[in-house]
Design a protein around this motif. Sequence first.
Motif, PDB file in Angstrom:
ATOM      1  N   THR A 128       0.691  -1.208  -0.042  1.00  0.00           N
ATOM      2  CA  THR A 128       0.123  -0.168  -0.015  1.00  0.00           C
ATOM      3  C   THR A 128       0.938   1.178  -0.132  1.00  0.00           C
ATOM      4  O   THR A 128       0.343   2.438  -0.229  1.00  0.00           O
ATOM      5  N   LYS A 129       2.172   1.105   0.293  1.00  0.00           N
ATOM      6  CA  LYS A 129       3.047   2.141   0.464  1.00  0.00           C
ATOM      7  C   LYS A 129       3.970   2.533  -0.692  1.00  0.00           C
ATOM      8  O   LYS A 129       4.732   3.364  -0.701  1.00  0.00           O
ATOM      9  N   PHE A 132       1.872   1.286  -7.848  1.00  0.00           N
ATOM     10  CA  PHE A 132       1.316  -0.014  -8.529  1.00  0.00           C
ATOM     11  C   PHE A 132       2.516  -0.691  -8.961  1.00  0.00           C
ATOM     12  O   PHE A 132       2.612  -2.183  -8.775  1.00  0.00           O
ATOM     13  N   GLY A 135       4.991  -2.456  -6.688  1.00  0.00           N
ATOM     14  CA  GLY A 135       4.423  -3.392  -6.126  1.00  0.00           C
ATOM     15  C   GLY A 135       4.050  -4.722  -6.921  1.00  0.00           C
ATOM     16  O   GLY A 135       4.529  -5.844  -6.580  1.00  0.00           O
ATOM     17  N   TYR A 165      -0.471 -11.040   0.929  1.00  0.00           N
ATOM     18  CA  TYR A 165       0.178  -9.693   1.023  1.00  0.00           C
ATOM     19  C   TYR A 165       0.900  -9.404   2.501  1.00  0.00           C
ATOM     20  O   TYR A 165       0.342  -9.773   3.513  1.00  0.00           O
ATOM     21  N   ALA A 169      -1.644  -5.797   3.579  1.00  0.00           N
ATOM     22  CA  ALA A 169      -1.605  -4.464   2.966  1.00  0.00           C
ATOM     23  C   ALA A 169      -2.080  -4.680   1.262  1.00  0.00           C
ATOM     24  O   ALA A 169      -1.095  -4.557   0.695  1.00  0.00           O
ATOM     25  N   ALA A 170      -3.418  -5.085   1.191  1.00  0.00           N
ATOM     26  CA  ALA A 170      -3.863  -5.056  -0.182  1.00  0.00           C
ATOM     27  C   ALA A 170      -4.105  -3.790  -0.863  1.00  0.00           C
ATOM     28  O   ALA A 170      -4.691  -2.946  -0.138  1.00  0.00           O
ATOM     29  N   THR A 171      -4.082  -3.813  -2.094  1.00  0.00           N
ATOM     30  CA  THR A 171      -4.272  -2.521  -2.553  1.00  0.00           C
ATOM     31  C   THR A 171      -5.535  -3.088  -3.871  1.00  0.00           C
ATOM     32  O   THR A 171      -5.443  -4.435  -4.705  1.00  0.00           O
ATOM     33  N   LYS A 172      -6.418  -2.386  -4.461  1.00  0.00           N
ATOM     34  CA  LYS A 172      -7.353  -2.591  -5.412  1.00  0.00           C
ATOM     35  C   LYS A 172      -6.776  -3.218  -6.685  1.00  0.00           C
ATOM     36  O   LYS A 172      -7.186  -3.991  -7.227  1.00  0.00           O
ATOM     37  N   ASP A 175      -5.146  -6.408  -6.323  1.00  0.00           N
ATOM     38  CA  ASP A 175      -5.859  -7.603  -6.412  1.00  0.00           C
ATOM     39  C   ASP A 175      -6.363  -8.082  -7.730  1.00  0.00           C
ATOM     40  O   ASP A 175      -6.823  -9.069  -8.008  1.00  0.00           O
TER      41      ASP A 175
END
Length: 259
Positions: A128-129, A132, A135, A165, A169-172, A175
């Motif tokens: 999350t930090k 994209f 990540g 994760y 700490a997931a991100t859309k 995902d």
Amino acid sequence: MSVLVRPIAVALALLAAGAAQAGTCPRPGTLGVSRVLPVEVGADGLFVGTKSYPDTLPLADHEIVLSFDDGPAGKTTDAVLAALEAECVKATFFVVGEMAAAHPEQLRRMAAAGHTIGHHTMTHTILTKVPFERGEADVETGWQTVDRILTGTAGDRPKTPFFRYPGFAATKPLDAWLTERRVAVFGADFWGSDWNKSTPEALLALTLSRIEARGRGILLLHDTHDYTAAMVPGLLAALKAKGWRVVQIVPAPPPATGG
Ligand SMILES: [Zn+2]
């Protein structure tokens, strides 16, 4: 009598050492694996573990999936592997790519012992930090490093499409990217909070109380801590005594392509 006890103890120790070889499980008297659960990822992806998501795996009462994150870590991971082997139990290890690169032989032994190898990024970055693209690269480099060590090849989808994760700490966008690749995302249903320094005794009591309160689910521990590794034999003994059954998760085979 005491004269007899020692040779028996030595024989048992040798037996336990021998058990590290493949083919000796299942063994009577051990906790074992009660069933293997193939996990299929559909077009909508799969997100399980009630700490983060509405759903979990289809588990019956007193069924548990054991998972260990952040290794392979050398000595502590070896202790966890030995404890699992002594009870013929299989777990899922969500491994970190750079840890795998540092302990490739241990990763190979882990896989050869029949454990499921899931993925947990290359560097354990909290996704999350970071942007994209960074990540995505960390996730992909992680599984490609692991797959290269285990199979000699790697692609744009992991051989075992299981991911967790770091820090949940997931991100859309990630995902969606994982779902496109039919990679299952695992949370957990309970944990020992072993990111906090503990003693094996306190960790065992806390973990067992949470497991019993919920009654079924995915347990998260970390094979990077000595107190966790020291707690695993007691955990397995308690699960056996309390009538719990261990379920191993594996990737479902790809659907047959007919007509
Ligand atoms: Zn982690």
